[in-house]
Design an enzyme around this catalytic site. Sequence first.
Site, mmCIF file in Angstrom:
data_model
loop_
_atom_site.group_PDB
_atom_site.id
_atom_site.type_symbol
_atom_site.label_atom_id
_atom_site.label_comp_id
_atom_site.label_asym_id
_atom_site.label_seq_id
_atom_site.Cartn_x
_atom_site.Cartn_y
_atom_site.Cartn_z
ATOM 1 C CG ASN A 102 26.855 14.978 26.763
ATOM 2 O OD1 ASN A 102 27.733 14.798 25.913
ATOM 3 N ND2 ASN A 102 25.618 15.296 26.451
ATOM 4 C CG HIS A 119 32.776 9.417 28.039
ATOM 5 N ND1 HIS A 119 32.479 10.104 26.882
ATOM 6 C CD2 HIS A 119 33.081 8.161 27.653
ATOM 7 C CE1 HIS A 119 32.605 9.294 25.842
ATOM 8 N NE2 HIS A 119 32.964 8.100 26.283
ATOM 9 C CB CYS A 130 42.786 7.299 49.427
ATOM 10 S SG CYS A 130 41.538 8.595 49.351
ATOM 11 C CB THR A 188 27.340 11.824 19.403
ATOM 12 O OG1 THR A 188 28.711 11.416 19.486
ATOM 13 C CG2 THR A 188 26.536 10.729 18.734
HETATM 14 C C1 BV8 Z 1 39.038 3.545 25.533
HETATM 15 C C2 BV8 Z 1 35.195 12.820 29.268
HETATM 16 C C3 BV8 Z 1 40.234 1.517 25.869
HETATM 17 C C4 BV8 Z 1 36.186 13.877 29.543
HETATM 18 C C5 BV8 Z 1 35.470 12.045 26.962
HETATM 19 C C6 BV8 Z 1 39.171 2.896 18.350
HETATM 20 C C7 BV8 Z 1 39.399 3.628 17.198
HETATM 21 C C8 BV8 Z 1 39.966 4.911 17.262
HETATM 22 C C9 BV8 Z 1 40.315 5.472 18.509
HETATM 23 C C10 BV8 Z 1 40.088 4.724 19.634
HETATM 24 C C11 BV8 Z 1 39.517 3.459 19.577
HETATM 25 N N1 BV8 Z 1 39.407 2.981 20.843
HETATM 26 C C12 BV8 Z 1 39.901 3.893 21.699
HETATM 27 C C13 BV8 Z 1 40.335 4.970 20.992
HETATM 28 C C14 BV8 Z 1 40.946 6.176 21.549
HETATM 29 C C15 BV8 Z 1 39.883 7.165 22.017
HETATM 30 C C16 BV8 Z 1 39.098 7.726 20.871
HETATM 31 O O1 BV8 Z 1 37.972 7.316 20.604
HETATM 32 N N2 BV8 Z 1 39.655 8.750 20.238
HETATM 33 C C17 BV8 Z 1 38.933 9.447 19.200
HETATM 34 C C18 BV8 Z 1 39.277 10.933 19.292
HETATM 35 C C19 BV8 Z 1 39.287 8.835 17.850
HETATM 36 N N3 BV8 Z 1 38.973 6.545 22.959
HETATM 37 C C20 BV8 Z 1 39.366 6.416 24.233
HETATM 38 O O2 BV8 Z 1 40.469 6.727 24.634
HETATM 39 C C21 BV8 Z 1 38.334 5.847 25.199
HETATM 40 N N4 BV8 Z 1 38.965 4.809 25.977
HETATM 41 O O3 BV8 Z 1 38.623 3.201 24.463
HETATM 42 O O4 BV8 Z 1 39.677 2.678 26.421
HETATM 43 C C22 BV8 Z 1 41.582 1.931 25.385
HETATM 44 C C23 BV8 Z 1 42.537 2.283 26.324
HETATM 45 C C24 BV8 Z 1 43.821 2.660 25.870
HETATM 46 C C25 BV8 Z 1 44.125 2.692 24.496
HETATM 47 C C26 BV8 Z 1 43.118 2.374 23.556
HETATM 48 C C27 BV8 Z 1 41.857 1.981 23.995
HETATM 49 C C28 BV8 Z 1 37.874 6.922 26.176
HETATM 50 C C29 BV8 Z 1 37.076 7.964 25.459
HETATM 51 C C30 BV8 Z 1 36.427 8.906 26.499
HETATM 52 C C31 BV8 Z 1 37.078 10.282 26.412
HETATM 53 N N5 BV8 Z 1 36.391 11.203 27.332
HETATM 54 N N6 BV8 Z 1 34.842 12.846 27.850
HETATM 55 C C32 BV8 Z 1 35.554 15.230 29.508
HETATM 56 O O5 BV8 Z 1 34.435 15.376 28.988
HETATM 57 O O6 BV8 Z 1 36.188 16.150 30.037
HETATM 58 S S1 BV8 Z 1 34.967 12.048 25.351
HETATM 59 C C33 BV8 Z 1 34.327 13.553 24.909
HETATM 60 O O7 BV8 Z 1 34.007 13.398 23.538
HETATM 61 C C34 BV8 Z 1 33.000 13.939 25.563
HETATM 62 O O8 BV8 Z 1 32.502 12.971 26.447
HETATM 63 C C35 BV8 Z 1 32.072 14.032 24.355
HETATM 64 O O9 BV8 Z 1 30.747 13.790 24.652
HETATM 65 C C36 BV8 Z 1 32.650 12.944 23.561
HETATM 66 C C37 BV8 Z 1 32.238 12.659 22.197
HETATM 67 O O10 BV8 Z 1 32.165 13.836 21.495
HETATM 68 P P1 BV8 Z 1 30.679 14.253 21.052
HETATM 69 O O11 BV8 Z 1 29.777 14.073 22.209
HETATM 70 O O12 BV8 Z 1 30.334 13.530 19.806
HETATM 71 O O13 BV8 Z 1 30.845 15.781 20.825
HETATM 72 P P2 BV8 Z 1 31.357 16.461 19.486
HETATM 73 O O14 BV8 Z 1 31.674 17.863 19.821
HETATM 74 O O15 BV8 Z 1 32.402 15.583 18.840
HETATM 75 O O16 BV8 Z 1 30.089 16.410 18.525
HETATM 76 C C38 BV8 Z 1 28.939 17.132 18.848
HETATM 77 C C39 BV8 Z 1 27.948 16.861 17.735
HETATM 78 O O17 BV8 Z 1 26.735 17.529 18.057
HETATM 79 C C40 BV8 Z 1 28.411 17.398 16.399
HETATM 80 O O18 BV8 Z 1 28.242 16.390 15.408
HETATM 81 C C41 BV8 Z 1 27.481 18.580 16.115
HETATM 82 O O19 BV8 Z 1 27.127 18.667 14.756
HETATM 83 C C42 BV8 Z 1 26.265 18.211 16.922
HETATM 84 N N7 BV8 Z 1 25.487 19.353 17.423
HETATM 85 C C43 BV8 Z 1 25.937 20.582 17.773
HETATM 86 N N8 BV8 Z 1 24.899 21.335 18.186
HETATM 87 C C44 BV8 Z 1 23.784 20.562 18.092
HETATM 88 C C45 BV8 Z 1 24.157 19.301 17.608
HETATM 89 N N9 BV8 Z 1 23.274 18.314 17.384
HETATM 90 C C46 BV8 Z 1 21.977 18.570 17.659
HETATM 91 N N10 BV8 Z 1 21.538 19.761 18.135
HETATM 92 C C47 BV8 Z 1 22.405 20.773 18.359
HETATM 93 N N11 BV8 Z 1 21.950 21.937 18.835
HETATM 94 ZN ZN ZN Z 2 42.671 10.549 49.309
#
Ligand code: BV8
Ligand code: ZN
Length: 243
Positions: A102, A119, A130, A188
């Site tokens: 988060n 993240h 810069c 997550t």
């Molecule tokens: C990278 C910042 C190297 C921005 C975020 C391998 C396989 C497949 C894809 C990839 C891979 N490696 C890289 C990728 C691509 C990509 C990726 O993972 N894509 C996904 C969509 C498949 N990853 C990347 O690009 C990462 N970089 O690996 O660099 C690289 C470089 C180039 C090319 C390839 C590799 C960077 C990822 C970071 C992205 N930035 N956030 C911003 O926030 O503005 S990620 C974003 O999603 C948030 O940080 C968030 O936290 C995060 C994960 O989502 P979740 O936290 O799980 O949230 P979500 O809504 O999905 O789920 C919430 C859960 O809570 C649910 O299950 C729900 O049921 C539950 N819930 C709801 N309410 C409750 C609850 N649980 C308990 N109590 C409740 N009350």
């Molecule tokens: Zn600057």
Amino acid sequence: MEIAIQKLKKKLARAERVTVLTGAGISAESGVPTFRGADGMWKNYQATELATPQAFARDPELVWAFYNWRRDLISKVTFNAAHQALVDLEDQVPHFTLITQNVDGLHLLAGSRNLLELHGDLWKVRCTKCERVVLDRSPDMGTLPTCAHCGGLLRPHVVWFGESLDPDVLGSAVEAARSSEVMLVIGTSAIVQPAASLGLEAKAAGATVAEINLEATGQSGAMDYAIHGKAGDIVPRLVGEGT
Ligand code: BV8
Ligand code: ZN
């Protein structure tokens, strides 16, 4: 679920090394929209469409409108019982590491100390020219904020999809997961990589791993405990608070 909570609570009480990974679900009860839930939308955009360097290059004003909307929303909420329980757990465990996906800053606000923000941080901005990073808590940074130092365009200091995580932060997170006795994975969907691999790393290194999430995920089957419900209800009970 009751038996799982009691058994896991006992393990936590005895553990010397505990690591926790959190996602958007831990902040949901504070009123922060999750990424993939029904509330994960902004206007008619998916957050994942806007959290990319391509979106920012194509339409920086739109991406800044999205982040200003999140700044304004998050500036009006506070941490919840689950964030607080993790602060209490940190006080009880000799070696505790909290890893969060988060960027809302709520773990810091609650008082978590040994925190790895995988993240980045919504409240920090980085100059695209810069590279200066500045903490700025304004709920609205304006349509295209510029750097006080060089006039360059500012961007949120967060890791967008397709961008690499800080290698030091990621390295520390992997180290903490691998050396933990117990690892909690809270709120997550376990989709985003490389964060989602941390729980499995801990398991492979011999840790007891528990998922605490509103619903099952693709990793539920790999967990020692998969406890489904609200983090605000479950986490305080794991830490000896709440009934
Ligand atoms: C990278 C910042 C190297 C921005 C975020 C391998 C396989 C497949 C894809 C990839 C891979 N490696 C890289 C990728 C691509 C990509 C990726 O993972 N894509 C996904 C969509 C498949 N990853 C990347 O690009 C990462 N970089 O690996 O660099 C690289 C470089 C180039 C090319 C390839 C590799 C960077 C990822 C970071 C992205 N930035 N956030 C911003 O926030 O503005 S990620 C974003 O999603 C948030 O940080 C968030 O936290 C995060 C994960 O989502 P979740 O936290 O799980 O949230 P979500 O809504 O999905 O789920 C919430 C859960 O809570 C649910 O299950 C729900 O049921 C539950 N819930 C709801 N309410 C409750 C609850 N649980 C308990 N109590 C409740 N009350
Ligand atoms: Zn600057």
